[in-house]
Design a protein around this motif. Structure first.
Motif, PDB file in Angstrom:
ATOM      1  N   VAL A   1       0.586  -1.066   0.018  1.00 50.89           N
ATOM      2  CA  VAL A   1       0.109   0.173   0.204  1.00 50.89           C
ATOM      3  C   VAL A   1       1.139   1.117  -0.491  1.00 50.89           C
ATOM      4  O   VAL A   1       2.092   1.300   0.708  1.00 50.89           O
ATOM      5  CB  VAL A   1      -0.964   0.224   1.158  1.00 50.89           C
ATOM      6  CG1 VAL A   1      -2.183  -0.782   1.490  1.00 50.89           C
ATOM      7  CG2 VAL A   1      -0.343  -0.063   2.542  1.00 50.89           C
ATOM      8  N   THR A   2       0.190   2.343  -0.911  1.00 50.59           N
ATOM      9  CA  THR A   2       1.232   3.904  -0.400  1.00 50.59           C
ATOM     10  C   THR A   2      -0.053   4.307   0.068  1.00 50.59           C
ATOM     11  O   THR A   2      -0.814   4.535   0.214  1.00 50.59           O
ATOM     12  CB  THR A   2       1.081   4.532  -2.290  1.00 50.59           C
ATOM     13  OG1 THR A   2       1.826   2.954  -2.599  1.00 50.59           O
ATOM     14  CG2 THR A   2       1.495   5.225  -1.802  1.00 50.59           C
ATOM     15  N   ALA A   3       1.223   5.481   1.074  1.00 51.13           N
ATOM     16  CA  ALA A   3       1.078   5.552   2.460  1.00 51.13           C
ATOM     17  C   ALA A   3       2.034   6.655   2.236  1.00 51.13           C
ATOM     18  O   ALA A   3       3.659   6.674   3.011  1.00 51.13           O
ATOM     19  CB  ALA A   3       0.573   5.549   3.781  1.00 51.13           C
ATOM     20  N   GLN A   4       1.444   8.371   2.419  1.00 51.69           N
ATOM     21  CA  GLN A   4       2.327   9.464   2.243  1.00 51.69           C
ATOM     22  C   GLN A   4       3.565   9.860   1.711  1.00 51.69           C
ATOM     23  O   GLN A   4       4.697   9.840   1.708  1.00 51.69           O
ATOM     24  CB  GLN A   4       2.938   9.695   3.663  1.00 51.69           C
ATOM     25  CG  GLN A   4       1.929   9.791   4.619  1.00 51.69           C
ATOM     26  CD  GLN A   4       2.574  10.914   6.203  1.00 51.69           C
ATOM     27  OE1 GLN A   4       3.771  10.649   6.693  1.00 51.69           O
ATOM     28  NE2 GLN A   4       1.222  11.159   7.167  1.00 51.69           N
TER      29      GLN A   4
ATOM     30  N   ASN B   1      -2.068   5.585  13.070  1.00 52.53           N
ATOM     31  CA  ASN B   1      -2.470   5.417  14.550  1.00 52.53           C
ATOM     32  C   ASN B   1      -2.842   7.009  14.257  1.00 52.53           C
ATOM     33  O   ASN B   1      -3.402   8.250  14.759  1.00 52.53           O
ATOM     34  CB  ASN B   1      -1.527   5.397  15.417  1.00 52.53           C
ATOM     35  CG  ASN B   1      -0.797   3.994  15.825  1.00 52.53           C
ATOM     36  OD1 ASN B   1      -2.051   3.326  16.206  1.00 52.53           O
ATOM     37  ND2 ASN B   1      -0.125   4.192  16.502  1.00 52.53           N
ATOM     38  N   GLN B   2      -2.492   8.232  13.414  1.00 57.39           N
ATOM     39  CA  GLN B   2      -3.364   9.382  13.624  1.00 57.39           C
ATOM     40  C   GLN B   2      -4.859   9.282  12.323  1.00 57.39           C
ATOM     41  O   GLN B   2      -4.772  10.188  11.985  1.00 57.39           O
ATOM     42  CB  GLN B   2      -1.845  10.230  11.797  1.00 57.39           C
ATOM     43  CG  GLN B   2      -0.772  10.515  11.936  1.00 57.39           C
ATOM     44  CD  GLN B   2       0.170  10.572  11.277  1.00 57.39           C
ATOM     45  OE1 GLN B   2       0.207  11.240  10.947  1.00 57.39           O
ATOM     46  NE2 GLN B   2       1.965  10.558  11.532  1.00 57.39           N
TER      47      GLN B   2
ATOM     48  N   ILE C   1       1.906  -5.109   3.609  1.00 57.22           N
ATOM     49  CA  ILE C   1       1.515  -5.394   4.172  1.00 57.22           C
ATOM     50  C   ILE C   1       0.890  -6.925   4.200  1.00 57.22           C
ATOM     51  O   ILE C   1       1.137  -7.250   3.176  1.00 57.22           O
ATOM     52  CB  ILE C   1      -0.049  -4.284   4.239  1.00 57.22           C
ATOM     53  CG1 ILE C   1      -0.558  -4.755   2.969  1.00 57.22           C
ATOM     54  CG2 ILE C   1       0.339  -2.990   4.631  1.00 57.22           C
ATOM     55  CD1 ILE C   1      -2.113  -4.515   2.963  1.00 57.22           C
ATOM     56  N   ARG C   2       0.527  -7.331   5.600  1.00 57.63           N
ATOM     57  CA  ARG C   2      -0.390  -8.309   5.187  1.00 57.63           C
ATOM     58  C   ARG C   2      -1.724  -8.932   6.131  1.00 57.63           C
ATOM     59  O   ARG C   2      -1.503  -8.318   7.333  1.00 57.63           O
ATOM     60  CB  ARG C   2       1.018  -9.955   6.227  1.00 57.63           C
ATOM     61  CG  ARG C   2       0.224 -11.187   6.650  1.00 57.63           C
ATOM     62  CD  ARG C   2       1.718 -12.100   6.949  1.00 57.63           C
ATOM     63  NE  ARG C   2       1.111 -13.010   7.237  1.00 57.63           N
ATOM     64  CZ  ARG C   2       1.466 -14.327   6.463  1.00 57.63           C
ATOM     65  NH1 ARG C   2       2.429 -14.142   5.351  1.00 57.63           N
ATOM     66  NH2 ARG C   2       1.382 -15.423   7.017  1.00 57.63           N
ATOM     67  N   ILE C   3      -2.673  -9.217   5.330  1.00 52.27           N
ATOM     68  CA  ILE C   3      -3.859  -9.409   5.659  1.00 52.27           C
ATOM     69  C   ILE C   3      -4.160 -10.801   6.288  1.00 52.27           C
ATOM     70  O   ILE C   3      -4.477 -11.640   5.906  1.00 52.27           O
ATOM     71  CB  ILE C   3      -5.136  -8.592   4.591  1.00 52.27           C
ATOM     72  CG1 ILE C   3      -4.510  -6.728   4.794  1.00 52.27           C
ATOM     73  CG2 ILE C   3      -6.064  -8.902   5.422  1.00 52.27           C
ATOM     74  CD1 ILE C   3      -5.601  -5.819   3.653  1.00 52.27           C
TER      75      ILE C   3
ATOM     76  N   TRP D   1       6.539  -0.632  11.710  1.00 56.18           N
ATOM     77  CA  TRP D   1       6.257   0.280  12.625  1.00 56.18           C
ATOM     78  C   TRP D   1       6.209   1.639  11.644  1.00 56.18           C
ATOM     79  O   TRP D   1       5.138   2.313  12.594  1.00 56.18           O
ATOM     80  CB  TRP D   1       7.200  -0.144  13.814  1.00 56.18           C
ATOM     81  CG  TRP D   1       8.461   0.136  13.380  1.00 56.18           C
ATOM     82  CD1 TRP D   1       9.321  -0.087  12.917  1.00 56.18           C
ATOM     83  CD2 TRP D   1       8.789   1.789  13.354  1.00 56.18           C
ATOM     84  NE1 TRP D   1      10.940   0.743  12.413  1.00 56.18           N
ATOM     85  CE2 TRP D   1      10.094   2.092  12.810  1.00 56.18           C
ATOM     86  CE3 TRP D   1       8.566   3.485  13.702  1.00 56.18           C
ATOM     87  CZ2 TRP D   1      10.859   3.319  13.000  1.00 56.18           C
ATOM     88  CZ3 TRP D   1       9.715   4.193  13.930  1.00 56.18           C
ATOM     89  CH2 TRP D   1      10.608   4.134  13.090  1.00 56.18           C
ATOM     90  N   HIS D   2       6.788   1.698  11.358  1.00 56.74           N
ATOM     91  CA  HIS D   2       6.719   2.734  10.731  1.00 56.74           C
ATOM     92  C   HIS D   2       4.485   2.889   9.362  1.00 56.74           C
ATOM     93  O   HIS D   2       4.414   3.759  10.203  1.00 56.74           O
ATOM     94  CB  HIS D   2       6.942   2.927   9.118  1.00 56.74           C
ATOM     95  CG  HIS D   2       8.625   3.054   9.465  1.00 56.74           C
ATOM     96  ND1 HIS D   2       9.251   4.193   9.546  1.00 56.74           N
ATOM     97  CD2 HIS D   2       9.858   2.156   9.038  1.00 56.74           C
ATOM     98  CE1 HIS D   2      10.452   3.680  10.105  1.00 56.74           C
ATOM     99  NE2 HIS D   2      10.615   2.252   9.672  1.00 56.74           N
ATOM    100  N   LEU D   3       4.508   2.526   9.259  1.00 55.94           N
ATOM    101  CA  LEU D   3       2.929   2.280   8.731  1.00 55.94           C
ATOM    102  C   LEU D   3       2.094   2.219  10.127  1.00 55.94           C
ATOM    103  O   LEU D   3       1.065   2.889   9.407  1.00 55.94           O
ATOM    104  CB  LEU D   3       2.824   0.820   7.795  1.00 55.94           C
ATOM    105  CG  LEU D   3       1.357   1.057   7.080  1.00 55.94           C
ATOM    106  CD1 LEU D   3       1.053   2.311   6.534  1.00 55.94           C
ATOM    107  CD2 LEU D   3       1.326   0.355   6.083  1.00 55.94           C
ATOM    108  N   LYS D   4       2.693   1.547  11.169  1.00 54.96           N
ATOM    109  CA  LYS D   4       1.681   1.792  11.562  1.00 54.96           C
ATOM    110  C   LYS D   4       1.199   2.843  12.970  1.00 54.96           C
ATOM    111  O   LYS D   4       0.111   3.652  12.999  1.00 54.96           O
ATOM    112  CB  LYS D   4       1.893   0.668  13.441  1.00 54.96           C
ATOM    113  CG  LYS D   4       1.636  -0.307  13.365  1.00 54.96           C
ATOM    114  CD  LYS D   4       2.357  -1.482  14.232  1.00 54.96           C
ATOM    115  CE  LYS D   4       2.146  -2.995  13.981  1.00 54.96           C
ATOM    116  NZ  LYS D   4       2.549  -3.911  14.598  1.00 54.96           N
TER     117      LYS D   4
END
Length: 343
Positions: free
Chosen positions: A28-31, A63-64, A37-39, A56-59
């Motif tokens: 996934v792309t974020a910022q 969290n925001q 990711i694993r679902i 932990w970067h994506l977490k």
């Protein structure tokens, strides 16, 4: 299967990782960054109970947006509110449960829409079948969820009852006895590296052979006495002789003896015993993150230099090599220096 279908519609770049379609991986792309990711979906495929594993970067980024996620979950859960059923539904269901026997009921929700029944197979293994009823029961059968490695389809007619489903469940359990016997022997007599806590539907086992050497076996649940698919993990100098032995000896596979004994005979080895060795004797931490388990995976990439043999998680090694100016990539394979020995 509405859960996996809905998941793939929303995230078409996710790839299923098992036959049961309960594990998916992708990016996934974020910022402006790509994250692995694993679902993990539960056995009933309910998206609201899915588990997300990520760095932990994506977490930290997610969290925001917790307040947004909570609002979306609340909206989706309103669709699952209980809808009252006609009186005939309850009287028929209670009658069927009395005929079946209340001692076979492991769980029942307050709205009498979900029931879990328990059963024991001929080897004493405990099993559950989850039944989800719609308002047209018994005209229409309930949805049946089981922890099986193969599909479970029931035969149903308007005059059928829970007793018919339960008897079909028992027959299906016995048809899988040989498969579960083989997997239980592997789980009890060897060190299984993955999965950490195998379910009854799991058909693969990654078995430790030696220091940073293992074999992943995929067993056919319908033909468990046949030679399984085998994939060796480890340094080339360690796994190449095992591949050669398997190819040279596969003609001697004997369906009359156990799967585990066949593997020992073909590979001409003894697997590390749980009674003699600890997992730490042959399972080393990743040389990059210094952890053994990362997002549910264990180190499966090993340096080919016999003097090094340091294992790494695939995700850690990929990220490390991507950051090296000296590494090169050809299609989906990346080449570079070992983070441990620089070879």
């Amino acid at each position: 299967m509405a859960g996996p279908a809905a998941l793939l519609r929303q995230c078409p770049l996710l790839l299923p990782q098992n036959r049961e379609r309960t594990v998916y991986e992708g990016f996934v792309t974020a910022q402006g960054r790509d994250f692995h990711i694993r679902i993990l979906l539960p056995m009933d495929f309910q998206m609201k109970n899915a588990r997300l594993e990520c760095s932990w970067h994506l977490k930290k980024i997610l969290n925001q947006y917790q307040h947004v996620l909570k609002q979306e979950i609340a909206l989706k859960n309103t669709q699952d509110l209980h809808i009252p059923r006609p009186p005939e539904y309850y009287s028929c269901l209670v009658r069927d449960l009395e005929i079946l026997g209340w001692n076979k009921v492991a769980y029942m929700d307050t709205g009498l829409t979900t029931v879990k029944l328990k059963a024991e197979d001929s080897c004493g293994r405990q099993h559950l079948i989850t039944l989800k009823f719609n308002a047209k029961y018994p005209t229409e059968p309930p949805d049946c969820l089981v922890d099986f490695p193969v599909p479970f389809a029931i035969s149903w007619m308007p005059q059928s009852s829970l007793l018919d489903i339960y008897n079909q469940f028992l027959v299906a359990l016995e048809s899988l006895k040989e498969f579960w016997d083989a997997m239980d022997e592997i789980d009890g007599k060897t060190w299984v590296l993955e999965p950490e806590n195998p379910t009854r539907s799991a058909t693969t086992r990654r078995i430790a052979i030696g220091n940073n050497v293992s074999v992943s076996v995929e067993v056919d649940p319908r033909h468990p006495a046949m030679l399984p698919e085998c994939y060796f993990l480890g340094a080339d100098h360690a796994v190449n002789p095992l591949r050669t032995k398997l190819n040279n000896n596969m003609h001697s596979w004997d369906p009359e003896i156990s799967l585990l004994q066949n593997l020992k005979d073909l590979l001409e080895i003894d697997f590390p015993s749980r009674a003699v060795l600890e997992k730490s004797d042959f399972a080393k931490d990743c040389g990059i993150c210094y952890a053994y388990r990362l997002n549910g995976t264990t180190p499966d990439q090993v340096c080919d230099d016999p003097r090094c043999g340091q294992p790494f998680h695939q995700a850690c090694l990929y990220e490390w090599l991507q950051g090296l100016p000296s590494s090169r990539q050809s299609f989906n394979v990346i080449f570079g220096e070992c983070p441990y020995c620089n070879k």
